[in-house]
Design an enzyme around this catalytic site. Structure first.
Site, mmCIF file in Angstrom:
data_model
loop_
_atom_site.group_PDB
_atom_site.id
_atom_site.type_symbol
_atom_site.label_atom_id
_atom_site.label_comp_id
_atom_site.label_asym_id
_atom_site.label_seq_id
_atom_site.Cartn_x
_atom_site.Cartn_y
_atom_site.Cartn_z
ATOM 1 N N ASP A 125 -0.912 0.094 6.345
ATOM 2 C CA ASP A 125 0.200 -0.234 5.424
ATOM 3 C C ASP A 125 1.396 -0.606 6.441
ATOM 4 O O ASP A 125 1.285 -1.641 7.057
ATOM 5 C CB ASP A 125 0.534 -0.369 4.356
ATOM 6 C CG ASP A 125 0.978 -0.692 3.215
ATOM 7 O OD1 ASP A 125 2.191 -2.121 3.635
ATOM 8 O OD2 ASP A 125 1.254 -0.385 1.973
ATOM 9 N N LYS A 155 -6.194 2.168 -7.206
ATOM 10 C CA LYS A 155 -5.262 3.615 -6.899
ATOM 11 C C LYS A 155 -4.333 4.112 -6.710
ATOM 12 O O LYS A 155 -3.340 4.359 -7.646
ATOM 13 C CB LYS A 155 -4.777 1.943 -5.516
ATOM 14 C CG LYS A 155 -3.110 2.636 -4.914
ATOM 15 C CD LYS A 155 -3.053 1.225 -3.297
ATOM 16 C CE LYS A 155 -1.644 1.463 -2.480
ATOM 17 N NZ LYS A 155 -0.886 0.339 -2.160
HETATM 18 O O1 OSB Z 1 2.621 1.477 -0.150
HETATM 19 O O2 OSB Z 1 1.155 -0.725 -1.297
HETATM 20 C C1 OSB Z 1 2.187 0.030 -1.576
HETATM 21 C C2 OSB Z 1 4.782 -0.825 -4.382
HETATM 22 C C3 OSB Z 1 5.755 -0.292 -3.657
HETATM 23 C C4 OSB Z 1 6.190 -0.549 -2.131
HETATM 24 C C5 OSB Z 1 4.987 0.397 -1.048
HETATM 25 C C6 OSB Z 1 3.814 -0.563 -2.352
HETATM 26 C C7 OSB Z 1 3.985 -0.716 -3.415
HETATM 27 C C8 OSB Z 1 2.455 -0.991 -4.435
HETATM 28 C C9 OSB Z 1 2.775 -1.775 -5.058
HETATM 29 O O3 OSB Z 1 1.605 -0.170 -4.326
HETATM 30 C C10 OSB Z 1 1.577 -2.761 -5.375
HETATM 31 C C11 OSB Z 1 1.917 -3.834 -6.646
HETATM 32 O O4 OSB Z 1 2.432 -4.377 -6.291
HETATM 33 O O5 OSB Z 1 1.462 -3.577 -7.517
HETATM 34 MG MG MG Z 2 0.895 0.900 0.738
#
Ligand code: OSB
Ligand code: MG
Length: 379
Positions: free
Chosen positions: A249, A172
């Site tokens: 999300d 991602k």
């Molecule tokens: O949007 O998924 C998200 C990290 C901090 C805040 C928001 C997000 C994220 C990540 C990290 O994408 C995912 C992880 O824990 O590796």
């Molecule tokens: Mg996200």
């Protein structure tokens, strides 16, 4: 931990005490997303005590309300002054009994989730069962991918290749305006077969529709949260204009939100984060609603340390977690974690920790050195 006692099934658990800490862990590398850069992971850790057992929960609220509208400062006051005084000294038959005490309050999903997660761990331990079993999950490993923060084009390509090589099931890429098509094109060229996704963390608007139409060429598995954090409707409009599935999300805070998004075709995939939706019970409901619509879910992450990571892994064992989650190896983020057990993925598979509850234990000596405050609650 004590052996299973014959009374544990019959009697509700009385919460004898709680410990609320603030913990800071430096990140191995800074993590940049559309809303900002994180250098340290600062989080609250909750220990609930009952009957000689301990249950652990980790909060995902950032110091400032930049991911969602909840911050560490605000939730600490709410937990200290409102939630914990009502929970310590009380008895609960099941996590749903605890939930009854949390639902009257608006918002504060992450604070509620941290407490609810600690109780699930405690309750599973009182039954001497793994958390996954009491949640209803069956898998013994879960599929995981990685989330790559925003850096230069060269570094992004190199990191994508390295993680693909390690066997991660999906890559991602974080995107934001001015840092999108070129990067995605470069990574897609380097990895023609990989499962690729992008996460915009709310940084675009419908005026950017042409950018998302251009992304249809790169065969992304989905585009995560392109538009506003409190929006569902505009995502439905965007989905009607593009072929790539939208994954929500930030804008899904409950099973009811998911139903609205699915009914309007605002999302075709949903990211579930326990903290964002207020706990495992709501996460399960959300999982079930999506399952009923034949819409896959996956477990998101918030750069959690070992306790949050273990909770995510157990939740991801439920059947409709049909896409790789974000719970990658802890060592990608931390030189040293607060739990004794290494949470390490091999070939994109993360084993579910074994034993009762979440199956990981705290490294108390290390925890002491990274704790900046501890508050004790007793009754
Ligand atoms: O949007 O998924 C998200 C990290 C901090 C805040 C928001 C997000 C994220 C990540 C990290 O994408 C995912 C992880 O824990 O590796
Ligand atoms: Mg996200």
């Amino acid at each position: 931990m004590r052996a299973k006692s014959d009374k544990s099934v019959a009697e509700p658990l009385r919460i004898d005490g709680a410990e609320l800490r603030i913990v800071t862990l430096p990140l191995v590398t800074p993590f940049t997303i559309a809303t900002g850069t994180m250098v340290d992971k600062v989080f609250p850790l909750l220990i609930l005590k009952a009957d000689g057992l301990e249950g652990y929960g980790e909060g995902v609220m950032d110091p400032w309300p930049d991911y969602l509208d909840e911050s560490l400062l605000g939730s600490m006051a709410f937990m200290r002054d409102v939630l914990l005084p009502n929970i310590v000294g009380a008895k609960f038959e099941h996590p749903s009994a605890l939930e009854k005490l949390l639902t009257p309050w608006r918002g504060h999903y992450m604070a509620k989730a941290m407490i609810e997660m600690a109780f699930w761990d405690l309750w599973a331990k009182s039954l001497n069962l793994p958390l996954k079993t009491v949640l209803g999950g069956l898998k013994s490993t879960i599929e995981v991918g990685v989330s790559l923060g925003i850096t230069s084009l060269e570094e992004t390509v190199q990191r994508a290749l390295a993680h693909d090589e390690l066997g991660y099931k999906r890559i991602k890429l974080k995107i934001m305006p001015g840092h999108d098509i070129e990067i995605i094109k470069a990574v897609r060229t380097a990895l023609p077969q990989a499962h690729l996704t992008v996460d915009a963390n709310t940084s675009y608007s419908l005026a950017d529709t042409p950018i998302f139409q251009a992304l249809d060429a790169f065969e992304l598995d989905y585009i995560e949260q392109p538009l506003a954090w409190d929006d569902i409707h505009d995502h439905a409009v965007l989905q009607s204009r593009i072929l790539t599935p939208i994954c929500l999300d930030e804008s899904i805070r409950s099973a009811a939100d998911a139903r609205k998004a699915l009914q309007t075709d605002a999302a075709r995939v949903i990211n579930i984060k326990v903290g964002r939706v207020g706990g495992h019970l709501e996460a399960k409901r959300l999982h079930d609603v999506c399952g009923a619509w034949d819409v896959p879910v996956w477990c998101g992450g918030m750069l959690e340390a070992g306790i949050g990571r273990a909770h995510n892994i157990h939740l991801s064992t439920l059947a409709n977690f049909r896409k790789p989650g974000d719970t990658s190896s802890s060592s990608r983020y931390f030189i040293k974690d607060i739990v004794n057990e290494a949470l390490t993925a091999k070939n994109g598979l993360m084993p579910v920790p074994e034993g009762a509850g979440i199956g990981v234990t705290l490294d108390w000596t290390f925890l002491e050195t990274v704790t900046s405050s501890t508050e004790i609650f007793k009754r």
